[in-house]
Each structure stands twice: as structure tokens, then as C-alpha cells.
Design a protein around this motif. Sequence first.
Motif, PDB file in Angstrom:
ATOM      1  N   ASN A 177      28.732  50.679   7.212  1.00  0.00           N
ATOM      2  CA  ASN A 177      29.077  49.317   6.817  1.00  0.00           C
ATOM      3  C   ASN A 177      29.643  49.384   5.411  1.00  0.00           C
ATOM      4  O   ASN A 177      29.697  50.465   4.803  1.00  0.00           O
ATOM      5  CB  ASN A 177      27.859  48.384   6.901  1.00  0.00           C
ATOM      6  N   SER A 178      30.090  48.268   4.880  1.00  0.00           N
ATOM      7  CA  SER A 178      30.753  48.310   3.567  1.00  0.00           C
ATOM      8  C   SER A 178      29.802  48.726   2.459  1.00  0.00           C
ATOM      9  O   SER A 178      30.202  49.416   1.507  1.00  0.00           O
ATOM     10  CB  SER A 178      31.366  46.947   3.238  1.00  0.00           C
ATOM     11  N   GLU A 179      28.513  48.322   2.563  1.00  0.00           N
ATOM     12  CA  GLU A 179      27.554  48.667   1.523  1.00  0.00           C
ATOM     13  C   GLU A 179      27.241  50.167   1.495  1.00  0.00           C
ATOM     14  O   GLU A 179      27.268  50.795   0.434  1.00  0.00           O
ATOM     15  CB  GLU A 179      26.242  47.885   1.713  1.00  0.00           C
ATOM     16  N   ASN A 180      26.955  50.751   2.665  1.00  0.00           N
ATOM     17  CA  ASN A 180      26.614  52.168   2.626  1.00  0.00           C
ATOM     18  C   ASN A 180      27.856  53.042   2.426  1.00  0.00           C
ATOM     19  O   ASN A 180      27.754  54.187   1.982  1.00  0.00           O
ATOM     20  CB  ASN A 180      25.803  52.600   3.850  1.00  0.00           C
ATOM     21  N   SER A 181      29.050  52.507   2.720  1.00  0.00           N
ATOM     22  CA  SER A 181      30.278  53.272   2.503  1.00  0.00           C
ATOM     23  C   SER A 181      30.517  53.534   1.022  1.00  0.00           C
ATOM     24  O   SER A 181      30.865  54.654   0.623  1.00  0.00           O
ATOM     25  CB  SER A 181      31.485  52.518   3.089  1.00  0.00           C
ATOM     26  N   ILE A 182      30.325  52.519   0.197  1.00  0.00           N
ATOM     27  CA  ILE A 182      30.564  52.708  -1.235  1.00  0.00           C
ATOM     28  C   ILE A 182      29.484  53.599  -1.846  1.00  0.00           C
ATOM     29  O   ILE A 182      29.763  54.413  -2.728  1.00  0.00           O
ATOM     30  CB  ILE A 182      30.682  51.359  -1.982  1.00  0.00           C
ATOM     31  N   ALA A 183      28.252  53.493  -1.349  1.00  0.00           N
ATOM     32  CA  ALA A 183      27.183  54.360  -1.842  1.00  0.00           C
ATOM     33  C   ALA A 183      27.472  55.811  -1.483  1.00  0.00           C
ATOM     34  O   ALA A 183      27.366  56.709  -2.338  1.00  0.00           O
ATOM     35  CB  ALA A 183      25.841  53.931  -1.251  1.00  0.00           C
ATOM     36  N   LEU A 184      27.866  56.064  -0.238  1.00  0.00           N
ATOM     37  CA  LEU A 184      28.169  57.422   0.204  1.00  0.00           C
ATOM     38  C   LEU A 184      29.354  57.984  -0.572  1.00  0.00           C
ATOM     39  O   LEU A 184      29.368  59.168  -0.947  1.00  0.00           O
ATOM     40  CB  LEU A 184      28.462  57.418   1.706  1.00  0.00           C
ATOM     41  N   PHE A 185      30.341  57.149  -0.836  1.00  0.00           N
ATOM     42  CA  PHE A 185      31.495  57.584  -1.624  1.00  0.00           C
ATOM     43  C   PHE A 185      31.073  57.996  -3.033  1.00  0.00           C
ATOM     44  O   PHE A 185      31.528  59.017  -3.559  1.00  0.00           O
ATOM     45  CB  PHE A 185      32.528  56.457  -1.695  1.00  0.00           C
ATOM     46  N   ASN A 215      35.449  45.143   0.532  1.00  0.00           N
ATOM     47  CA  ASN A 215      36.153  44.248   1.454  1.00  0.00           C
ATOM     48  C   ASN A 215      37.140  44.984   2.356  1.00  0.00           C
ATOM     49  O   ASN A 215      37.517  44.473   3.415  1.00  0.00           O
ATOM     50  CB  ASN A 215      36.899  43.163   0.679  1.00  0.00           C
ATOM     51  N   ASN A 216      37.570  46.184   1.935  1.00  0.00           N
ATOM     52  CA  ASN A 216      38.638  46.869   2.659  1.00  0.00           C
ATOM     53  C   ASN A 216      38.304  48.258   3.170  1.00  0.00           C
ATOM     54  O   ASN A 216      39.072  48.836   3.943  1.00  0.00           O
ATOM     55  CB  ASN A 216      39.881  46.961   1.759  1.00  0.00           C
ATOM     56  N   ILE A 217      37.163  48.803   2.772  1.00  0.00           N
ATOM     57  CA  ILE A 217      36.877  50.204   3.082  1.00  0.00           C
ATOM     58  C   ILE A 217      36.790  50.477   4.572  1.00  0.00           C
ATOM     59  O   ILE A 217      37.224  51.538   5.048  1.00  0.00           O
ATOM     60  CB  ILE A 217      35.586  50.675   2.356  1.00  0.00           C
ATOM     61  N   LEU A 218      36.245  49.570   5.366  1.00  0.00           N
ATOM     62  CA  LEU A 218      36.128  49.828   6.806  1.00  0.00           C
ATOM     63  C   LEU A 218      37.499  49.917   7.467  1.00  0.00           C
ATOM     64  O   LEU A 218      37.699  50.713   8.398  1.00  0.00           O
ATOM     65  CB  LEU A 218      35.260  48.769   7.470  1.00  0.00           C
ATOM     66  N   ASP A 219      38.454  49.131   6.985  1.00  0.00           N
ATOM     67  CA  ASP A 219      39.822  49.236   7.505  1.00  0.00           C
ATOM     68  C   ASP A 219      40.465  50.549   7.079  1.00  0.00           C
ATOM     69  O   ASP A 219      41.287  51.113   7.815  1.00  0.00           O
ATOM     70  CB  ASP A 219      40.666  48.056   7.022  1.00  0.00           C
ATOM     71  N   ASN A 223      38.937  53.198   9.305  1.00  0.00           N
ATOM     72  CA  ASN A 223      39.512  53.062  10.648  1.00  0.00           C
ATOM     73  C   ASN A 223      41.013  53.316  10.670  1.00  0.00           C
ATOM     74  O   ASN A 223      41.655  53.179  11.722  1.00  0.00           O
ATOM     75  CB  ASN A 223      39.232  51.663  11.208  1.00  0.00           C
ATOM     76  N   ARG A 224      41.569  53.628   9.478  1.00  0.00           N
ATOM     77  CA  ARG A 224      42.998  53.916   9.324  1.00  0.00           C
ATOM     78  C   ARG A 224      43.892  52.727   9.666  1.00  0.00           C
ATOM     79  O   ARG A 224      45.027  52.886  10.110  1.00  0.00           O
ATOM     80  CB  ARG A 224      43.382  55.153  10.138  1.00  0.00           C
ATOM     81  N   LYS A 225      43.365  51.535   9.443  1.00  0.00           N
ATOM     82  CA  LYS A 225      44.180  50.327   9.572  1.00  0.00           C
ATOM     83  C   LYS A 225      44.919  50.035   8.270  1.00  0.00           C
ATOM     84  O   LYS A 225      45.898  49.290   8.249  1.00  0.00           O
ATOM     85  CB  LYS A 225      43.297  49.125   9.950  1.00  0.00           C
TER      86      LYS A 225
END
Length: 413
Positions: free
Chosen positions: A194-202, A391-395, A398-400
Amino acid sequence: MLVALMSLFISCSDNNLNEEIIQITLLHGWGTMEEDHIAMRKIYEDFEKENPGIHINLLSMPSSEDAVNKAIDMISIGNVPDIIFTGGIGYDTIYKFMVEKDYAVNLFPYIENDDEFKGNIPKSVIQYWENDNKEIFTLPDVFLMSGYWYNADIFSQAGIKEPPKTWDEFLDMCKKIRNWADDINEDIVPICFNSENSIALFDYLVSSNGGDFHSINNEWRAELNYNTLYENLKKLQVIFEYSTDLNKEFTYRDSLNNFNNNKSAIYINGVWANSMIDQNINAKYAAFPMNSGKTIASKSSCIGYIVGNTKDQDRIEASIKLVKYMLSDNVQNRLLEETGQVPINPKINIEEYRESMPRLYEAVNVVNNADMHIPIPVNFWNEKKRVYFMNNILDVLNRKIELDEFVKNIETE
């Protein structure tokens, strides 16, 4: 005549009583029906029992983001709340604005002149928030400590004996879990992004690969050049491809539900999430790997309570009593026991909870014993960059959205 005099006496008494009650408003983000939110509101309400001359009005919002946005709306029309609990966010927005416009009370003299108050605050927290003018405009009531939870049973069944020690091992772990799940025809993923864990993992990827995170004027901020952003986002994309259902977009609640339903092996969240994880899950805690083989975790003293400068000294002092109450021994123990958060009060000994809260105890020790500590994202990122990223990391994953476009937009925020 006697009845009239008695009525006048009662009326005067009621008026005097009303005059003695000081009313303060606490704007906060603990407004949902989740267990920890309910527990926090109860703790706030119990403040009145110790301070019968103060009535606290709770202005409850469903999240910290909503609380900060509400505070901005209120202050924009000249209505400064008595206390705002920001939940760690809003440094570049509400916090800086209130300090610059003299809408926030300097807590330093209240701390210095009260030995009990001062004794409940670690030196590290005072040092972090004290500016060059000997001013402190916010105090947290908990430390935010984070690594990740993992389902030890899924790890074992997938042939993973222990948490990975390098990022190559981390990626290999994701592959093993995905292959094992495919073999047994189960809809189980390594990580539910999700957007929250994506920024933490990054952040962990960047920090463990030599990324330039450092303190600027006592403010942690990410100084990321194009190459650092681009290369580490590519690594995140690879982990994402192995780790989640590419046809779905998940929220942080979806990630928790998946973990609780044995549908994901890893749940990236702080130690405080212990209370939300199903007790039947064989959940253990781990720090993230570094390429050197060492470990990395997050530990932060975030923005907490800001006392509004309402110009009403009685209300200001009542509000400071509430902050002091939140840092008291009794309440700090309640925060640990009832919400699973880690108190800042140095007199609270986590060792005393080894038997009664073993999972939380283990998680706190894992974070404390990590080889390297970084702040959580809200203490790392410029607010605009952080919001744009989330707001945009999941896209992007997903390579959108093209990686090059995303990186350039982050640089310009």
C-alpha cells in the motif's frame, strides 16, 4: 420570599460553578471505532477525573491527516484550537505555520520549572525538539518504532528459516513464498503493498544502500538525487512484482486484513500494530536487512501535541496540564497496555511487560537492537514530496506512471 432567595442563591452558585470550569478543545485523529482509537478517547476523557475544574471537548477526526487539515481550516478563520494532536504529520504545514505566526505555546519554561514534568520526558526528545532559542513547541507521548511483522508459520512452510540478512536474500524470500503459494494453489503473497508501506520500504532500501539521508538544522530530510531515486525505485518495483496482486490496489487496512487472514507473509508496520494483529497468528518481528548483513529499523520522536496560543492563560495552563497528564506514569502505562504504543516516559520499563505482552516486548527489542536507526517517513521527507510519493507510488509500481516522470516530479516538489 425565602423561595426567591434560595433560587437566587442556587442560581449564583451555578454561575460560580460554571465560571470555575475551564473548557478546552482537543483536536485529534483518534476518531474511528477501532480499538486503539476508542482506548485513546477514553484516556482523554479520564483527564477530567484528575482535573474536575477542567472540561475537555474532544474534536475527533478519523485520522491524523484529517485532524491537521481541520486545524488549518480553523486557524485560517482565527479559531486556534487549545490543543492539536498531529499524530506525527504536518511538520511543514501546520507546525511551522503555528510557530512562525505565534499560534503555538513555547513549552520549554513549563518543562524547566516543573521537575515532575521534565522527569517524564527523555533528554533525546527535548534535544530533538528544542530549537536554538530554547523553545519547544511540541511534545509526543510515544516513540514510533518500526520494522516488519512476519508470519513465522508461512516462513517455515515456504522453507525460510530466518528473516533475510541482505536485500538479495529479501528478494529471494519473496520468490520462495510466491512459488510455494503457487505450488499449493493458495492466494498468498509475500507483502500486500500500500502507499504507506511502500514509502517505508523505499526508505530502508535507500538507507541501506548508501542513500543521503541526514539532519539539516536538526530536521531529518531526504536529500535524494535523480540516480538514487531512480535506482532504488527500480528495486522496489522488482520486490512489488513478486509480492502483491498486480490487479488490485490495497489500503493499509487491506494489508492488515490480509496478514490476519494468512494471505500475506509480511506486514510492514510499527510495533504498535501488535494490538491489531490476530493473536492466533504466529507473528514475529524483524528489522530490515542492509547489504552489509547488518540490520536497520525506524525510531522517531515525532510531532505530537501542540498547545495553541489562545491568549487565554487559564486555557493554556489547562492544556499544558493535559499534555503533562499524557506523559504521566499512569497514562504512559495505559498507552502501552491499551494501545500497544511505546511510551516516551523513561520511567516506564518495557521489561516489566515481558510476560504479559511477549509479542510487543520482542518487537521493541528487535527495533532497539538494530544496527542502524532511521526516522520514519514523516520525519524524513519534505511534506509535499512525501504526499506526492504516497499518492502516486502504486501507479509507479504498477508501471502506469513512467519512472522517469515520477522521479522528476518528486525533485520539483
